[in-house]
Write an enzyme that holds these catalytic residues in place. Sequence first.
Site, PDB file in Angstrom:
ATOM      1  N   GLU A  64     -12.361   5.258  -5.928  1.00  0.00           N
ATOM      2  CA  GLU A  64     -11.003   5.471  -5.444  1.00  0.00           C
ATOM      3  C   GLU A  64     -10.209   6.366  -6.394  1.00  0.00           C
ATOM      4  O   GLU A  64     -10.125   6.098  -7.601  1.00  0.00           O
ATOM      5  CB  GLU A  64     -10.289   4.123  -5.305  1.00  0.00           C
ATOM      6  CG  GLU A  64      -9.035   4.164  -4.481  1.00  0.00           C
ATOM      7  CD  GLU A  64      -9.299   4.466  -3.014  1.00  0.00           C
ATOM      8  OE1 GLU A  64      -8.476   5.180  -2.415  1.00  0.00           O
ATOM      9  OE2 GLU A  64     -10.305   3.994  -2.470  1.00  0.00           O
ATOM     10  N   ASP A  65      -9.652   7.429  -5.864  1.00  0.00           N
ATOM     11  CA  ASP A  65      -8.726   8.305  -6.596  1.00  0.00           C
ATOM     12  C   ASP A  65      -9.301   8.891  -7.882  1.00  0.00           C
ATOM     13  O   ASP A  65      -8.618   8.964  -8.907  1.00  0.00           O
ATOM     14  CB  ASP A  65      -7.412   7.559  -6.874  1.00  0.00           C
ATOM     15  CG  ASP A  65      -6.560   7.435  -5.610  1.00  0.00           C
ATOM     16  OD1 ASP A  65      -6.970   8.005  -4.575  1.00  0.00           O
ATOM     17  OD2 ASP A  65      -5.519   6.787  -5.636  1.00  0.00           O
TER      18      ASP A  65
ATOM     19  N   TYR B 112       0.870  -1.171   0.000  1.00  0.00           N
ATOM     20  CA  TYR B 112       0.000   0.000   0.000  1.00  0.00           C
ATOM     21  C   TYR B 112       0.908   1.222   0.000  1.00  0.00           C
ATOM     22  O   TYR B 112       2.052   1.162  -0.404  1.00  0.00           O
ATOM     23  CB  TYR B 112      -0.924  -0.085   1.229  1.00  0.00           C
ATOM     24  CG  TYR B 112      -2.067   0.900   1.283  1.00  0.00           C
ATOM     25  CD1 TYR B 112      -2.889   1.118   0.182  1.00  0.00           C
ATOM     26  CD2 TYR B 112      -2.341   1.594   2.454  1.00  0.00           C
ATOM     27  CE1 TYR B 112      -3.941   2.013   0.240  1.00  0.00           C
ATOM     28  CE2 TYR B 112      -3.400   2.488   2.531  1.00  0.00           C
ATOM     29  CZ  TYR B 112      -4.187   2.697   1.413  1.00  0.00           C
ATOM     30  OH  TYR B 112      -5.229   3.593   1.480  1.00  0.00           O
TER      31      TYR B 112
ATOM     32  N   ASP C 265     -13.538   6.350  -0.530  1.00  0.00           N
ATOM     33  CA  ASP C 265     -12.552   6.273   0.541  1.00  0.00           C
ATOM     34  C   ASP C 265     -11.793   7.580   0.708  1.00  0.00           C
ATOM     35  O   ASP C 265     -11.424   7.953   1.824  1.00  0.00           O
ATOM     36  CB  ASP C 265     -11.575   5.127   0.268  1.00  0.00           C
ATOM     37  CG  ASP C 265     -10.679   4.838   1.456  1.00  0.00           C
ATOM     38  OD1 ASP C 265     -11.192   4.799   2.586  1.00  0.00           O
ATOM     39  OD2 ASP C 265      -9.464   4.655   1.262  1.00  0.00           O
ATOM     40  N   ASP C 266     -11.546   8.291  -0.388  1.00  0.00           N
ATOM     41  CA  ASP C 266     -10.802   9.553  -0.305  1.00  0.00           C
ATOM     42  C   ASP C 266     -11.593  10.612   0.461  1.00  0.00           C
ATOM     43  O   ASP C 266     -11.021  11.424   1.187  1.00  0.00           O
ATOM     44  CB  ASP C 266     -10.480  10.069  -1.709  1.00  0.00           C
ATOM     45  CG  ASP C 266      -9.681   9.066  -2.512  1.00  0.00           C
ATOM     46  OD1 ASP C 266      -8.615   8.663  -2.047  1.00  0.00           O
ATOM     47  OD2 ASP C 266     -10.147   8.656  -3.586  1.00  0.00           O
TER      48      ASP C 266
ATOM     49  N   ARG D 178      -6.461  10.904 -10.271  1.00  0.00           N
ATOM     50  CA  ARG D 178      -5.796  11.545  -9.135  1.00  0.00           C
ATOM     51  C   ARG D 178      -5.260  10.465  -8.209  1.00  0.00           C
ATOM     52  O   ARG D 178      -5.806  10.182  -7.155  1.00  0.00           O
ATOM     53  CB  ARG D 178      -6.788  12.452  -8.384  1.00  0.00           C
ATOM     54  CG  ARG D 178      -6.141  13.391  -7.377  1.00  0.00           C
ATOM     55  CD  ARG D 178      -7.127  13.833  -6.322  1.00  0.00           C
ATOM     56  NE  ARG D 178      -7.645  12.736  -5.542  1.00  0.00           N
ATOM     57  CZ  ARG D 178      -7.026  12.192  -4.491  1.00  0.00           C
ATOM     58  NH1 ARG D 178      -5.842  12.632  -4.105  1.00  0.00           N
ATOM     59  NH2 ARG D 178      -7.579  11.181  -3.831  1.00  0.00           N
TER      60      ARG D 178
ATOM     61  N   ASN E 219      -0.274  11.879   0.890  1.00  0.00           N
ATOM     62  CA  ASN E 219       0.499  10.719   0.469  1.00  0.00           C
ATOM     63  C   ASN E 219       1.034  10.930  -0.942  1.00  0.00           C
ATOM     64  O   ASN E 219       0.457  11.703  -1.704  1.00  0.00           O
ATOM     65  CB  ASN E 219      -0.398   9.469   0.482  1.00  0.00           C
ATOM     66  CG  ASN E 219      -0.753   9.032   1.885  1.00  0.00           C
ATOM     67  OD1 ASN E 219       0.100   8.965   2.762  1.00  0.00           O
ATOM     68  ND2 ASN E 219      -2.021   8.727   2.103  1.00  0.00           N
TER      69      ASN E 219
ATOM     70  N   LYS F  53      -5.867  -1.923  -2.561  1.00  0.00           N
ATOM     71  CA  LYS F  53      -6.963  -1.731  -1.605  1.00  0.00           C
ATOM     72  C   LYS F  53      -7.665  -3.055  -1.309  1.00  0.00           C
ATOM     73  O   LYS F  53      -7.985  -3.370  -0.149  1.00  0.00           O
ATOM     74  CB  LYS F  53      -7.976  -0.737  -2.160  1.00  0.00           C
ATOM     75  CG  LYS F  53      -7.494   0.702  -2.193  1.00  0.00           C
ATOM     76  CD  LYS F  53      -7.679   1.384  -0.845  1.00  0.00           C
ATOM     77  CE  LYS F  53      -7.301   2.855  -0.928  1.00  0.00           C
ATOM     78  NZ  LYS F  53      -7.591   3.596   0.293  1.00  0.00           N
TER      79      LYS F  53
ATOM     80  N   ASN G 146      -4.027   6.271   8.690  1.00  0.00           N
ATOM     81  CA  ASN G 146      -4.082   5.470   7.469  1.00  0.00           C
ATOM     82  C   ASN G 146      -5.509   4.989   7.238  1.00  0.00           C
ATOM     83  O   ASN G 146      -6.126   4.397   8.135  1.00  0.00           O
ATOM     84  CB  ASN G 146      -3.134   4.270   7.622  1.00  0.00           C
ATOM     85  CG  ASN G 146      -2.866   3.578   6.312  1.00  0.00           C
ATOM     86  OD1 ASN G 146      -3.743   3.465   5.452  1.00  0.00           O
ATOM     87  ND2 ASN G 146      -1.650   3.095   6.145  1.00  0.00           N
TER      88      ASN G 146
END
Length: 608
Positions: free
Chosen positions: A299-300, A156, A322-323, A209, A464, A227, A508
């Site tokens: 995600e992202d 990760y 999640d972001d 992203r 991150n 993930k 995290n």
Amino acid sequence: MHERGWESFNIYRANLLLSLLISYFDFGFSFSPITFAALACSCPIYRNVCTLMGNNGEVTPWNMSISSGNVLLRDPRHNKGLAFTEREREAHYLNGLLPPTIATQELQEKKAMHILRQYEVPLQKYIAMIDLQERNERLFYKLLIDNVEELLPIVYTPTVGEACQKFGSIFRRPQGLYISLKDKGKVLQVLRNWPERDIEVIVVTDGERILGLGDLGCQGMGIPVGKLSLYTALGGVRPSVCLPITIDVGTNNEKLLADEFYIGLKQKRARGEEYDELLEEFMKAVKLNYGEKILIQFEDFANHNAFSLLNRYRNTHLVFNDDIQGTASVVLSGLLSAFKLLGGTLSDHTFLFLGAGEAGTGIAELIALQITKKTNCSIEEARKKIWLVDSKGLVVSSRKESLPHFKLPWAHEHEEINNLLDAVKAIKPTVLIGTSGVGRQFTQEVVETMSSLNEKPLIMALSNPTSQAECTAEEAYTWSKGRAIFASGSPFDPVTYEGKVFVPGQANNAYIFPGFGLGLIMCGATRVHDDLLLAASEGLASQVTEEEHAKGIIFPPFSCIRKISANIAAAVADKAYELGLASLQPRPEDLVKFAESCMYSPVYPSYR
């Protein structure tokens, strides 16, 4: 019977077995395991069509291969390597295909860790772990579970960021599903190409992203893969029900477009109607193929798409970003834990964010929601405790006409300020949170100003990977003269300052999303409500012991992550039942024990 007659009879039985298998998997017909056992055992040539799964030795038709033991060794889900016993080797035609030594899973784990530790470059360790996952799935998860604190930074963040940047060069075999603009109009067909039918959780990205690294296009697949590995290792969700997906709509990364090894569409990123139509087709196809209770984790995605997708589908699908939501939940948990050291409650503190994107506004909104729950004030009043700084300075009401919709709730009355240091001096926050994706923004002067305003400043540098963190742990402790309570998004080693050892916290997301997802799955949740996120935050905060608080630690150790995930899952499921969002009935009496019973075990089964 004549030899040729036996051969014909065996072919007939094999064809009958295949027909039964096809019916079983394609139409959902149910056959007794004994049916498969009788057919397979009476036809030795095709005995391997049934794999004996589980410690009880029950025959189950999970493996549809009709082949020699060589395929069993090449099947990562069932391969045990040298751990196959003499009896298993005899029964499954493995004699001669393996050296005579029999090694336990524990010995295999010891050897694998020894080999991993020989690599000095983290990306080499990442590649070695992926190779192991593709060769021996259970050993991969056994390694990750038993050595989570050492291996989490490998599979990760931060290493996964470098892996995504170089994904085209290190790509070996597909680990997920790729849906591109070329698949428009046939997304459902593409979903059905995935070999597993029983999917419970999807992690999907469009690669625009990736962490703080920007647009990596199709190479963002490393994020869903990573993930979902954590869903299994940390949350106990079975790997067979996890599906990583990348939606490839092109990339605006000129370096990738010019890279001959780039594995995605070599075109500029699609926008507007073309993009929306593909995502709409995808969401409909997922629900049609997998049902109402399939969990879809975004995600992202870039800010403009992340918020619109979450708002568009949160009332029609079981979706989670999640972001926005996962980050918010883990940070809120850290705050709840930290205030046991600082004193006071959320409503007693003032928060200043550097970064007003998905993570920043998501965290801010969940903090405001928690304040309203505890004080009965309005959400508008709660938001006044929270200030945001973006690339143009403090977010204030005089900027409203130029602000995107997700920043508007945070545009308070105040004079314009164009830099972080002046904002700290003017707002006088007790908590400073960085979600900017830009490294080294918490300068020495910023940290020293926070320390002059607060006896124990709470500083969270969450961006991150490590290179993008707003400051390091050593900088935070040194510049605050050892008074700061510090947490980061990526891991930092303990810091010694004036003879005292400080253990930085890591906010995290892996603390939250595995247990959160398990909780949704195990109770059959149909929608994600904000109260479920608050329940997850409180569930995580409750796992920090008084002894850990005394050491300034605000997050529990990752070595206990499965216990933590079980408690978070139970808290989420409990709230889902309370809100009427859970479909599994009757409600289990002990939700923690139920969560633990649902968890995947990486221990090798016995094959008879």
